[in-house]
Each structure stands twice: as C-alpha cells, then as structure tokens.
Design a protein around this motif. Structure first.
Motif, short mmCIF file in Angstrom:
data_model
loop_
_atom_site.label_atom_id
_atom_site.label_comp_id
_atom_site.label_asym_id
_atom_site.label_seq_id
_atom_site.Cartn_x
_atom_site.Cartn_y
_atom_site.Cartn_z
N GLY A 185 24.93 8.95 5.37
CA GLY A 185 24.25 8.32 6.19
C GLY A 185 24.21 8.83 7.60
N ARG A 186 23.22 8.54 8.46
CA ARG A 186 23.00 9.39 9.58
C ARG A 186 23.81 9.04 10.69
N ASP A 187 24.48 7.80 10.41
CA ASP A 187 25.12 7.27 11.59
C ASP A 187 26.56 7.51 11.37
N VAL A 188 26.94 8.26 10.38
CA VAL A 188 28.42 8.71 10.14
C VAL A 188 28.60 10.19 10.36
N TYR A 189 29.70 10.56 11.46
CA TYR A 189 29.91 11.87 11.62
C TYR A 189 30.70 12.47 10.71
N VAL A 190 30.43 13.54 9.78
CA VAL A 190 31.01 14.20 8.74
C VAL A 190 30.86 15.50 8.90
N GLU A 191 31.67 16.32 9.04
CA GLU A 191 31.53 17.93 9.13
C GLU A 191 30.77 18.44 7.59
N ASP A 192 29.90 19.67 7.89
CA ASP A 192 29.25 20.03 6.72
C ASP A 192 30.20 20.52 5.66
N ARG A 193 31.41 21.12 5.86
CA ARG A 193 32.41 21.63 4.89
C ARG A 193 32.90 20.45 4.07
N THR A 194 32.81 19.08 4.54
CA THR A 194 32.94 17.95 3.51
C THR A 194 32.18 17.84 2.38
#
Length: 231
Positions: A185-194
């Motif tokens: 989801g766009r509202d969740v900050y997650v790093e690309d490497r996740t």
C-alpha cells in the motif's frame, strides 16, 4: 485491487474531469501532459491501463501508442484512445497502431469509465475470479489456499498477496516500487529491499518440493512470474 490508470492528456480541464470521475469509481490515477512524459510514466509505473489522447504536443498519441506496443514492458497494457477524429480511416489507424478501443470527443466521462472497465475485464479475466492458475500453481482466493502440483504450499499473508499480484498478470515485470504499492500500500513506508526478502521467502516456499523456479528476476527492473527465462 485498485487499478492504476495513466491519463495522457494535454488539456487540463479534460484531464481533471477524467481524473475526478475515475477516482470516484475507485481507480488510482497518474497524469501526464504530453507524449514523452506519458511514455516515461508508463515505463516507470506499469499502469493497469492507459487513457491516451490522440492529439498531443510533440509526440502524438499515435506515436506514443506505437512505442508502447513496441516495448516488452508496456506491450500488454490496455490503451483507450481519446480522439476528435471520427472518420473511419482514423479510427482504423488508431486500432491498427495498437489501441484497444477509442472514444470520440466530445465524450461522456461515464462512457470512458465503462469502456475502461470493459478493457480491464478483457485484459485480466482472472481478476474477477476466485481462483488463479499458473503452470502447476493454483491459488484459491476465497479459501486463501495455495497448492503446487497438488501439494499444499503454506505462505504468510505478505507472500500470499505478492504471489497473487504476480499471478494476476503472468509475464508482466513489476518494479519493486510497483510491488510495494500493490502489496503493502502507498501509505506504508517500506524499503525496496523488503520486496527482495519476501520474494526469497516466496521462492523458497514454492520450490521446496523441487519444482522449477517460476519467478523471474529482471536485473534493474523487478520481478515477474514467468517460466520463460529467455528474456
């Protein structure tokens, strides 16, 4: 799943009207004001469909359509052409260039929405299904179950959503950024490497029984579910 639609339209009132009506129907919208920007945004964001104006400054809608169809990354994206040209020869030219459908200006926004929904249904019949199948992998979306070759595969919630996203559009390469939008989801900050971590977990779960690896890694681009590793 919310569909992402790219609108390529140089007239702000028309773009805003389309954007408003599409968002009201639950679509997520990206806007491009000319052909060059439209091509770049299509390549970077892998939209589910494109609404493309014929008459654009610089690169015409016809040329944008031709280039989209010439790229493996954007070849399969449904394209709805907006045109002030009502003559049969022009409509045929648009279809022959690669447009899937067209709407002649002046148009009703409701007609554009309806035609867009029809294009998405035709392009992705699995989206309205409760089951997905690719090679020997089957997903039961209603019961939240996965099996491969008849053997149950146990996936965590994130891996399940990741597999579902990939299986809904086999062979399409999804960038890490696009997968983050669709799965987390766009509202969740997650790093690309996740994304890479969860792809590894998904691969391990799918391949534990000795099956062929169906997830293709495209260096510098992203991932696809695709047995054809030749590209």
């Amino acid at each position: 799943m919310e569909h992402l639609v790219l609108i390529v339209e140089d007239e702000p009132p028309q773009a805003e009207l389309l954007s408003y009506n599409l968002q009201k129907e639950g679509f997520r919208v990206l806007l491009a004001q000319d052909g060059e920007e439209g091509l770049l945004m299509a390549q970077e964001n892998a939209p589910d469909a494109i609404v493309l104006d014929w008459m654009l400054p610089g690169l015409s809608g016809i040329e944008v359509c031709r280039q989209l169809r010439g790229s493996s990354e954007t070849r399969e994206i449904p394209i709805l052409m907006l045109t002030a040209r009502g003559e049969e020869e022009d409509r045929v030219r648009g279809i022959e260039t690669g447009a899937d459908d067209y709407v002649v200006k002046p148009y009703s926004p409701r007609e554009v929405v309806a035609r867009l929904k029809a294009l998405l249904r035709r392009a992705n019949p699995s989206l309205s299904s409760e089951a997905l199948q690719y090679a020997d992998i089957a997903m039961d979306l209603a019961q939240h179950k996965v099996n491969r070759g008849g053997q149950a595969i146990h996936l965590g919630p994130t891996e399940f959503r990741l597999l579902k996203t990939l299986m809904e559009r086999p062979s399409r390469v999804f960038s890490r950024e696009r997968l983050l939008d669709l799965v987390w989801g766009r509202d969740v900050y997650v790093e690309d490497r996740t994304v890479d971590v969860h792809i590894r977990r998904l691969r391990k779960a799918l391949n534990d029984g000795g099956g062929e690896d169906v997830i293709r890694t495209v260096r510098g681009e992203g991932y696809a579910i695709d047995l054809d590793k030749g590209n």
